[in-house]
Structures are given as structure tokens and as C-alpha cells.
Write a protein that holds these residues in place. Structure first.
Motif, PDB file in Angstrom:
ATOM      1  N   VAL A  56       0.860  -1.191   0.000  1.00  0.00           N
ATOM      2  CA  VAL A  56       0.000   0.000   0.000  1.00  0.00           C
ATOM      3  C   VAL A  56       0.892   1.236   0.000  1.00  0.00           C
ATOM      4  N   PRO A  57       0.777   2.123  -0.998  1.00  0.00           N
ATOM      5  CA  PRO A  57       1.627   3.312  -1.049  1.00  0.00           C
ATOM      6  C   PRO A  57       1.476   4.164   0.217  1.00  0.00           C
ATOM      7  N   SER A  58       2.563   4.755   0.615  1.00  0.00           N
ATOM      8  CA  SER A  58       2.573   5.532   1.853  1.00  0.00           C
ATOM      9  C   SER A  58       1.899   6.886   1.682  1.00  0.00           C
ATOM     10  N   SER A  59       1.334   7.374   2.780  1.00  0.00           N
ATOM     11  CA  SER A  59       0.887   8.760   2.875  1.00  0.00           C
ATOM     12  C   SER A  59       2.002   9.555   3.538  1.00  0.00           C
ATOM     13  N   CYS A  60       1.887  10.877   3.551  1.00  0.00           N
ATOM     14  CA  CYS A  60       2.983  11.697   4.075  1.00  0.00           C
ATOM     15  C   CYS A  60       2.442  12.835   4.940  1.00  0.00           C
ATOM     16  N   LEU A  61       2.948  12.907   6.163  1.00  0.00           N
ATOM     17  CA  LEU A  61       2.627  13.998   7.081  1.00  0.00           C
ATOM     18  C   LEU A  61       3.762  15.023   7.000  1.00  0.00           C
ATOM     19  N   VAL A  62       3.412  16.292   6.837  1.00  0.00           N
ATOM     20  CA  VAL A  62       4.428  17.327   6.659  1.00  0.00           C
ATOM     21  C   VAL A  62       4.244  18.426   7.711  1.00  0.00           C
ATOM     22  N   LEU A  63       5.348  18.749   8.379  1.00  0.00           N
ATOM     23  CA  LEU A  63       5.404  19.867   9.325  1.00  0.00           C
ATOM     24  C   LEU A  63       6.593  20.741   8.969  1.00  0.00           C
ATOM     25  N   LYS A  64       6.411  22.059   9.043  1.00  0.00           N
ATOM     26  CA  LYS A  64       7.486  22.983   8.722  1.00  0.00           C
ATOM     27  C   LYS A  64       7.675  23.972   9.864  1.00  0.00           C
ATOM     28  N   ARG A  65       8.898  24.338  10.091  1.00  0.00           N
ATOM     29  CA  ARG A  65       9.212  25.294  11.152  1.00  0.00           C
ATOM     30  C   ARG A  65       8.456  26.607  10.959  1.00  0.00           C
ATOM     31  N   SER A  66       8.360  27.028   9.714  1.00  0.00           N
ATOM     32  CA  SER A  66       7.710  28.312   9.413  1.00  0.00           C
ATOM     33  C   SER A  66       6.193  28.256   9.600  1.00  0.00           C
ATOM     34  N   TRP A  67       5.639  27.030   9.724  1.00  0.00           N
ATOM     35  CA  TRP A  67       4.188  26.882   9.887  1.00  0.00           C
ATOM     36  C   TRP A  67       3.751  26.866  11.352  1.00  0.00           C
ATOM     37  N   LEU A  68       4.673  26.723  12.276  1.00  0.00           N
ATOM     38  CA  LEU A  68       4.301  26.444  13.658  1.00  0.00           C
ATOM     39  C   LEU A  68       3.452  27.541  14.292  1.00  0.00           C
ATOM     40  N   LYS A  69       3.816  28.792  14.052  1.00  0.00           N
ATOM     41  CA  LYS A  69       3.070  29.878  14.690  1.00  0.00           C
ATOM     42  C   LYS A  69       1.614  29.922  14.242  1.00  0.00           C
ATOM     43  N   SER A  70       1.373  29.557  13.013  1.00  0.00           N
ATOM     44  CA  SER A  70      -0.002  29.566  12.503  1.00  0.00           C
ATOM     45  C   SER A  70      -0.705  28.237  12.706  1.00  0.00           C
ATOM     46  N   GLY A  71       0.007  27.250  13.236  1.00  0.00           N
ATOM     47  CA  GLY A  71      -0.595  25.947  13.511  1.00  0.00           C
ATOM     48  C   GLY A  71      -0.858  25.124  12.279  1.00  0.00           C
ATOM     49  N   GLN A  72      -0.138  25.398  11.210  1.00  0.00           N
ATOM     50  CA  GLN A  72      -0.353  24.648   9.973  1.00  0.00           C
ATOM     51  C   GLN A  72       0.314  23.280   9.997  1.00  0.00           C
ATOM     52  N   ALA A  73      -0.239  22.358   9.248  1.00  0.00           N
ATOM     53  CA  ALA A  73       0.322  21.037   9.008  1.00  0.00           C
ATOM     54  C   ALA A  73      -0.394  20.465   7.806  1.00  0.00           C
ATOM     55  N   ALA A  74       0.166  19.412   7.227  1.00  0.00           N
ATOM     56  CA  ALA A  74      -0.472  18.840   6.031  1.00  0.00           C
ATOM     57  C   ALA A  74      -0.270  17.326   6.023  1.00  0.00           C
ATOM     58  N   VAL A  75      -1.291  16.636   5.503  1.00  0.00           N
ATOM     59  CA  VAL A  75      -1.213  15.200   5.272  1.00  0.00           C
ATOM     60  C   VAL A  75      -1.563  14.951   3.814  1.00  0.00           C
ATOM     61  N   PHE A  76      -0.629  14.350   3.086  1.00  0.00           N
ATOM     62  CA  PHE A  76      -0.841  14.072   1.667  1.00  0.00           C
ATOM     63  C   PHE A  76      -1.043  12.571   1.463  1.00  0.00           C
ATOM     64  N   GLU A  77      -2.070  12.256   0.677  1.00  0.00           N
ATOM     65  CA  GLU A  77      -2.316  10.844   0.400  1.00  0.00           C
ATOM     66  C   GLU A  77      -1.183  10.255  -0.411  1.00  0.00           C
TER      67      GLU A  77
END
Length: 442
Positions: free
Chosen positions: A82-103
Motif C-alpha cells: 500500500v503506497p505511503s501517505s505523508c505527514l508534513v510539518l514545517k518550522r515556518s508553519w508552527l506559529k499559525s498551527g499549519q500542518a499537512a497530510v498528503f495521500e
């Protein structure tokens, strides 16, 4: 078998200007799917792992990545094929609480169960400290429990071949490996190794749930006393039932901890007796080996002396102001092999060989000798070494150093009547002259 690999990636590839740019950590564990990734993002700081005995969970949280890198990408799947999904966190996103999960992730994708974490954009201020050797030592120490039990294997690479990460090696004699029951609170595993002498870096580590290292046992107030502070023991204590504090550097002082502390206090008399007994016997066995090597060095010295090696030394010639009657206990016989005859011939000339070589023994000194390194005992015909003298204790750190110390004392004492105050200088000079005997010090 479980596997964890750590790959340090550099740019450019060649020395000496290469810099650490990324770290990849891969495992073949249970992995996770996209839904699990989203759940984790919504429950950071409230992981269900707190209720599960899952191995390998460090507990510092994925939000610690900004201390090391600009970005964290975790590609994972919970099933082979099963192909992997990917969770992404960036230092520049922390203050705004951003994060992303890509299928699907074009940059990071695999189809084998497990997870791969990519720390990208390593911060320059920490890059120099994240060397292969330092990480190898750190991981071997932090995961030593599971590595010693063979629950999984770890390896590390810095753009060369992968090297296995061994568990922390304990020195000395393995003296205790037991389990202490805490009743309804589980049990405590204890493994202690006894060293023959004090070593400044000897410690006993405390491990908790999942085999993760919490702190040194002596960091806890209940164990800042003997026998746990004794520098002649090292090893570990493990209790999976302990709860770590919020900063992960100590344990919660609850009923489990009280039972844990009580369990260790019960074995303290046994540990104390074990340290004293084993360190003493180990020291005696080691000292016998050192004495044998010293005897060989003395033998070499006598042969060199009888061939005239001392003739050009800037000290007065030996006289015969008085003869010591010297016995041959201990090292004496080994040091006089070939010296039982009346002499040896070299180039047609006969040289006398002194067959009266003093033995060497360790003694706790009487009050009047407490400051002396050594003294000659005419009754036993032995050179007595002050086992409590600071110089002797320092020499115990290395066999070669101890051999040199004993040899120096022997020369000074055995030649004292011939060379008087120059005997000690002569001993130091002879040590330098006996380069040929250096293999005996290995």
C-alpha cells in the motif's frame, strides 16, 4: 526482526566542505495510514501511547523537530504493497498551527509497512554536533535494553556503508541479573556489573516503559547515596510501570514509584557486599597478572644491567656498603629465570647475576608508613607497596602504568644501598632505556 536505520546525508558529497543537510530515520514497524496521521495532528500532547506498552516511543513529541531541522516529513503505511501517505510539518508553519497530510507524496513514497522520517534542512547551529559517532553512542545508550535483548537492530550511515549500532557495553564483572517483584505494580529488572576500581564515568541508568532511558538512577533523590553512588558499579535498572514526568527527565512520585524505591532498598545490603567482594578479588587477580609482567620487565632489566647498560649513566658507581638478605617470594622467582647460575657469559667475559631479588607485596601501611610509596621489610625480604598511596591508586587505571610504577619502586628499593639517593632517578632512566621491553607493557 525489527530494524531501524539512521542515514546522515551531506552536501556536497566530498570532504572537507561537506555539511549535514538531512537525516532519514526508517523502520519496519507497525506504520500508520492517512487517518492515523490526521488523528495524531489533532491529538498532539495526548497520545494514546500513554496507555500502550509500545516499544521505542521516546515521548518528546514530533513538535520537537524545529530544534534540529526546518522541516519534518513522515512517510508511512500500515500494510505492505500500500503506497505511503505523508505527514508534513514545517518550522515556518508552527506559529499559525499549519500542518499537512498528503495521500501521495512525489518526494517521499514507499510501499513497505513501516515509517520513514525525513528531517530536512538541518540547522547549522546543531549540524556539527550531529556526527555519526555521537549519534551512534547516544542511540546505543538510549536503546540499550532492547538492543541487548535483540528485539530489533539499529544501524547508521553517513553516506558510506551502514554500521550496526551496538548496545552500551558494561565493563567489569557481571555480578547481578535479577528481577524484583513489586506485586501488583509489576517488577524491576536489575543488571549490575562490578569494576575492580573506581571509574569516574561508571553509572547506573534507569529505564522505563518500552526500554527507554529516563535518567541516571542517582538523579533521583532516593538514590543519591551508597551503594548506588559507588563508582565501582555500572549497569541498569528497568521498571516499565514507572510514569515519566512532563519534561521526561524523572519519574512521577506515585505508589508505583514508592514500591520501586522500596524494592531497590531491599537489595542494597546485597549490592554493597557484592561490590566489596568482587572488586577486591578482581583487583587481586589483576594484580597477579601485573606482577607477572613486572617480573618479566625486572628480568630484562637485570640482563641489561649485567651487560653494562648502566655504565654510562650519570650516577655514581654501585658500591658494596652492605648486603641485603633478600628472599624470593611472589614475583622473585619469575624475575630470576636463568639467574640461578653463578653468572652468564657474553663475549667471553663472565658477569655476575644477582639472584637475590626482592618479592613485591601489597600492604595497608602502618601509621608511620602512611605517606610512603614503599618500604623494604628485612624480615620477609619483600618490598612492601603502600596500596593506599595516591600514586599507586592512580597507577591502577592502566596495566602499563601500574607495571611502570611497580618497576620504578622495585629498582629504587632493590638498588637503594648501591645507588643511594640516585636509585629513584636510575629507575626513571631505566624505564626510558628499556624500549625493547615495551611489548611487555601491552
Amino acid at each position: 526482526e525489527g530494524r531501524i536505520s539512521v542515514h546522515l546525508r551531506y552536501e556536497p558529497d566530498s570532504e572537507p566542505d561537506r555539511h549535514l543537510k538531512a537525516i532519514t530515520i526508517a523502520d519496519n514497524g507497525i506504520g500508520m495510514n492517512r487517518e492515523k496521521m490526521r488523528y495524531i495532528l489533532q491529538h498532539i500532547g495526548n497520545s494514546e501511547k500513554m496507555q500502550l506498552a509500545l516499544r521505542g516511543e521516546k515521548g518528546i513529541g514530533i513538535l520537537a523537530f524545529p530544534l534540529v531541522a526546518q522541516e519534518l516529513h513522515i512517510a508511512a503505511t500500515d500494510a505492505d504493497g500500500v503506497p505511503s501517505s505523508c505527514l508534513v510539518l514545517k518550522r515556518s508553519w508552527l506559529k499559525s498551527g499549519q500542518a499537512a497530510v498528503f495521500e501521495r507524496c512525489a518526494r517521499h513514497s514507499h510501499a513497505q509497512r513501516g515509517a520513514v522520517a525525513y528531517l530536512e534542512g538541518i540547522l547549522p547551529e546543531v549540524a556539527d554536533r550531529l556526527t555519526k559517532e555521537r549519534l551512534k553512542e547516544y542511540l546505543g545508550r538510549e536503546f540499550t535494553n532492547d538492543l541487548r535483548q535483540g528485539l530489533y537492530a539499529m544501524a547508521i550511515s553517513d553516506d558510506t556503508e551502514f554500521e550496526p549500532i551496538p548496545p552500551k557495553r558494561y565493563r567489569g564483572i557481571k555480578a547481578m541479573s535479577s528481577s524484583i517483584s513489586l506485586g501488583r505494580f509489576g517488577s524491576v529488572s536489575v543488571e549490575l556489573h562490578v569494576l575492580p576500581w573506581d571509574m569516574a564515568d561508571a553509572t547506573v541508568s534507569l529505564y522505563g516503559r518500552g526500554g527507554m532511558r529516563i535518567c541516571l538512577l542517582t538523579d533521583l533523590d532516593d538514590f543519591k547515596a551508597l551503594p548506588w553512588t559507588d563508582r565501582r558499579i555500572e549497569g541498569y535498572v528497568r521498571c516499565d510501570s514507572l510514569k515519566r514526568t512532563a519534561d521526561k527527565t524523572a519519574v512521577v512520585q506515585d505508589q508505583v514509584y514508592q514500591a520501586f524505591a522500596s524494592g531497590l532498598r531491599r537489595i542494597e545490603p546485597e549490592v554493597t557486599e557484592m561490590i566489596d567482594r568482587i572488586s577486591a578479588s578482581s583487583l587481586e587477580r589483576r594484580f597477579e597478572i601485573v606482577l607477572n609482567k613486572t617480573g618479566r620487565l625486572i628480568d630484562r632489566f637485570l640482563r641489561y644491567r649485567d651487560r653494562g647498560l648502566l655504565a654510562d649513566l650519570p650516577y655514581r658507581s654501585p658500591g658494596r656498603r652492605g648486603e641485603r638478605k633478600i628472599a624470593e617470594p611472589g614475583v622473585a622467582k619469575k624475575a630470576t629465570r636463568g639467574a640461578e647460575t653463578s653468572g652468564e657469559r657474553h663475549g667471553g667475559q663472565q658477569y655476575p647475576v644477582d639472584a637475590r631479588i626482592p618479592g613485591i607485596k601489597l600492604y595497608s601501611p602502618p601509621q608511620q608508613r602512611s605517606q610512603s610509596r614503599s618500604w623494604y621489610d628485612p624480615d620477609s625480604g619483600c618490598i612492601c607497596i603502600n596500596r593506599e598511596h595516591s600514586e599507586f591508586l592512580l597507577s591502577q587505571r592502566e596495566d602499563a602504568r601500574c607495571i611502570r610504577y611497580l618497576f620504578s619502586v622495585w629498582v629504587k628499593e632493590s638498588l637503594l644501598q648501591d645507588y643511594g639517593a640516585d636509585a629513584e632517578k636510575l629507575a626513571d632512566e631505566m624505564i626510558g632505556r628499556l624500549a625493547e621491553a615495551e611489548p611487555l607493557l601491552g
